[in-house]
Design a protein around this motif. Structure first.
Motif, PDB file in Angstrom:
ATOM      1  N   VAL A  21     -50.452  -4.752 -47.393  1.00  0.00           N
ATOM      2  CA  VAL A  21     -51.550  -3.817 -47.647  1.00  0.00           C
ATOM      3  C   VAL A  21     -52.520  -3.809 -46.473  1.00  0.00           C
ATOM      4  CG1 VAL A  21     -53.565  -3.394 -49.122  1.00  0.00           C
ATOM      5  CG2 VAL A  21     -51.364  -3.948 -50.149  1.00  0.00           C
ATOM      6  N   ARG A  22     -52.847  -4.972 -45.935  1.00  0.00           N
ATOM      7  CA  ARG A  22     -53.770  -5.040 -44.797  1.00  0.00           C
ATOM      8  C   ARG A  22     -53.158  -4.414 -43.551  1.00  0.00           C
ATOM      9  NH1 ARG A  22     -57.050 -10.453 -44.119  1.00  0.00           N
ATOM     10  NH2 ARG A  22     -57.908  -9.082 -42.548  1.00  0.00           N
ATOM     11  N   ALA A  23     -51.862  -4.604 -43.339  1.00  0.00           N
ATOM     12  CA  ALA A  23     -51.209  -4.004 -42.177  1.00  0.00           C
ATOM     13  C   ALA A  23     -51.201  -2.484 -42.284  1.00  0.00           C
ATOM     14  CB  ALA A  23     -49.790  -4.535 -42.050  1.00  0.00           C
ATOM     15  N   ARG A  24     -50.947  -1.966 -43.475  1.00  0.00           N
ATOM     16  CA  ARG A  24     -50.970  -0.513 -43.670  1.00  0.00           C
ATOM     17  C   ARG A  24     -52.373   0.047 -43.468  1.00  0.00           C
ATOM     18  NH1 ARG A  24     -46.326   2.509 -45.434  1.00  0.00           N
ATOM     19  NH2 ARG A  24     -47.990   3.994 -45.778  1.00  0.00           N
ATOM     20  N   ALA A  25     -53.378  -0.674 -43.956  1.00  0.00           N
ATOM     21  CA  ALA A  25     -54.756  -0.215 -43.780  1.00  0.00           C
ATOM     22  C   ALA A  25     -55.143  -0.234 -42.306  1.00  0.00           C
ATOM     23  CB  ALA A  25     -55.700  -1.090 -44.592  1.00  0.00           C
ATOM     24  N   ALA A  26     -54.704  -1.256 -41.580  1.00  0.00           N
ATOM     25  CA  ALA A  26     -55.015  -1.336 -40.150  1.00  0.00           C
ATOM     26  C   ALA A  26     -54.314  -0.222 -39.383  1.00  0.00           C
ATOM     27  CB  ALA A  26     -54.604  -2.699 -39.604  1.00  0.00           C
ATOM     28  N   ALA A  27     -53.081   0.089 -39.743  1.00  0.00           N
ATOM     29  CA  ALA A  27     -52.351   1.155 -39.068  1.00  0.00           C
ATOM     30  C   ALA A  27     -52.977   2.514 -39.360  1.00  0.00           C
ATOM     31  CB  ALA A  27     -50.890   1.150 -39.507  1.00  0.00           C
ATOM     32  N   ALA A  28     -53.478   2.705 -40.558  1.00  0.00           N
ATOM     33  CA  ALA A  28     -54.103   3.978 -40.914  1.00  0.00           C
ATOM     34  C   ALA A  28     -55.431   4.159 -40.204  1.00  0.00           C
ATOM     35  CB  ALA A  28     -54.298   4.061 -42.422  1.00  0.00           C
ATOM     36  N   SER A  29     -56.115   3.072 -39.929  1.00  0.00           N
ATOM     37  CA  SER A  29     -57.412   3.192 -39.266  1.00  0.00           C
ATOM     38  C   SER A  29     -57.282   3.451 -37.776  1.00  0.00           C
ATOM     39  CB  SER A  29     -58.247   1.930 -39.503  1.00  0.00           C
ATOM     40  OG  SER A  29     -57.661   0.824 -38.838  1.00  0.00           O
ATOM     41  N   VAL A  30     -56.103   3.212 -37.202  1.00  0.00           N
ATOM     42  CA  VAL A  30     -55.893   3.437 -35.771  1.00  0.00           C
ATOM     43  C   VAL A  30     -55.744   4.920 -35.479  1.00  0.00           C
ATOM     44  CG1 VAL A  30     -54.270   3.031 -33.882  1.00  0.00           C
ATOM     45  CG2 VAL A  30     -54.886   1.168 -35.400  1.00  0.00           C
ATOM     46  N   VAL A  31     -55.142   5.685 -36.382  1.00  0.00           N
ATOM     47  CA  VAL A  31     -54.929   7.111 -36.182  1.00  0.00           C
ATOM     48  C   VAL A  31     -56.269   7.825 -36.302  1.00  0.00           C
ATOM     49  CG1 VAL A  31     -53.771   9.159 -37.112  1.00  0.00           C
ATOM     50  CG2 VAL A  31     -52.620   6.944 -37.143  1.00  0.00           C
ATOM     51  N   PRO A  32     -56.683   8.567 -35.271  1.00  0.00           N
ATOM     52  CA  PRO A  32     -57.943   9.294 -35.377  1.00  0.00           C
ATOM     53  C   PRO A  32     -57.854  10.382 -36.448  1.00  0.00           C
ATOM     54  CG  PRO A  32     -56.859   9.765 -33.283  1.00  0.00           C
ATOM     55  CD  PRO A  32     -56.039   8.737 -33.990  1.00  0.00           C
ATOM     56  N   SER A  33     -58.907  10.533 -37.206  1.00  0.00           N
ATOM     57  CA  SER A  33     -58.882  11.465 -38.329  1.00  0.00           C
ATOM     58  C   SER A  33     -58.870  12.921 -37.872  1.00  0.00           C
ATOM     59  CB  SER A  33     -60.072  11.215 -39.247  1.00  0.00           C
ATOM     60  OG  SER A  33     -61.268  11.419 -38.527  1.00  0.00           O
ATOM     61  N   GLY A  34     -59.356  13.210 -36.671  1.00  0.00           N
ATOM     62  CA  GLY A  34     -59.395  14.583 -36.184  1.00  0.00           C
ATOM     63  C   GLY A  34     -58.104  15.029 -35.550  1.00  0.00           C
ATOM     64  N   ALA A  35     -57.171  14.114 -35.303  1.00  0.00           N
ATOM     65  CA  ALA A  35     -55.915  14.465 -34.660  1.00  0.00           C
ATOM     66  C   ALA A  35     -55.016  15.197 -35.644  1.00  0.00           C
ATOM     67  CB  ALA A  35     -55.210  13.208 -34.158  1.00  0.00           C
ATOM     68  N   PRO A  36     -54.344  16.254 -35.184  1.00  0.00           N
ATOM     69  CA  PRO A  36     -53.432  16.951 -36.101  1.00  0.00           C
ATOM     70  C   PRO A  36     -52.220  16.088 -36.396  1.00  0.00           C
ATOM     71  CG  PRO A  36     -53.245  17.850 -33.893  1.00  0.00           C
ATOM     72  CD  PRO A  36     -54.376  16.865 -33.867  1.00  0.00           C
ATOM     73  N   THR A  37     -51.788  16.144 -37.623  1.00  0.00           N
ATOM     74  CA  THR A  37     -50.614  15.369 -38.016  1.00  0.00           C
ATOM     75  C   THR A  37     -49.372  16.143 -37.611  1.00  0.00           C
ATOM     76  OG1 THR A  37     -50.655  16.377 -40.202  1.00  0.00           O
ATOM     77  CG2 THR A  37     -51.775  14.262 -39.953  1.00  0.00           C
ATOM     78  N   PRO A  38     -48.321  15.465 -37.186  1.00  0.00           N
ATOM     79  CA  PRO A  38     -47.098  16.183 -36.813  1.00  0.00           C
ATOM     80  C   PRO A  38     -46.486  16.868 -38.030  1.00  0.00           C
ATOM     81  CG  PRO A  38     -46.736  13.812 -36.784  1.00  0.00           C
ATOM     82  CD  PRO A  38     -48.192  14.027 -37.026  1.00  0.00           C
ATOM     83  N   ARG A  39     -45.979  18.045 -37.820  1.00  0.00           N
ATOM     84  CA  ARG A  39     -45.413  18.810 -38.912  1.00  0.00           C
ATOM     85  C   ARG A  39     -44.042  18.267 -39.280  1.00  0.00           C
ATOM     86  NH1 ARG A  39     -45.639  25.270 -39.402  1.00  0.00           N
ATOM     87  NH2 ARG A  39     -45.131  25.313 -41.601  1.00  0.00           N
ATOM     88  N   ASP A  40     -43.827  18.101 -40.552  1.00  0.00           N
ATOM     89  CA  ASP A  40     -42.556  17.619 -41.051  1.00  0.00           C
ATOM     90  C   ASP A  40     -41.525  18.726 -40.904  1.00  0.00           C
ATOM     91  OD1 ASP A  40     -40.575  16.204 -42.291  1.00  0.00           O
ATOM     92  OD2 ASP A  40     -41.394  16.425 -44.305  1.00  0.00           O
TER      93      ASP A  40
END
Length: 69
Positions: A21-40
């Motif tokens: 859970v902590r590793a997932r939370a740390a990985a999620a916090s690294v991605v900037p929130s304003g960056a567009p997510t890649p399209r599936d």
């Protein structure tokens, strides 16, 4: 807060679950929130039109979802 609803985990199992859970939370916090997510690619509408439809004929119904078959 994490709550164990069922079972009786050992301290090692609980530590392993919390580490994930902590590793997932740390990985999620690294991605900037304003960056567009890649399209599936599954939701990309252009994938439907990527192949031509089969020519009409007696067996064309069986090839409609399997281009090249």
């Amino acid at each position: 807060m994490i709550k164990v609803v069922r079972g009786n985990p050992t301290p090692e199992e609980l530590a392993a679950a919390l580490a994930v859970v902590r590793a997932r939370a740390a990985a999620a916090s690294v991605v900037p929130s304003g960056a567009p997510t890649p399209r599936d690619s599954w939701s990309d509408p252009s994938r439907i039109a990527a192949h031509r439809l089969p020519p009409p004929g007696p067996a064309s119904w069986s090839r409609t979802y399997w281009p090249g078959s």
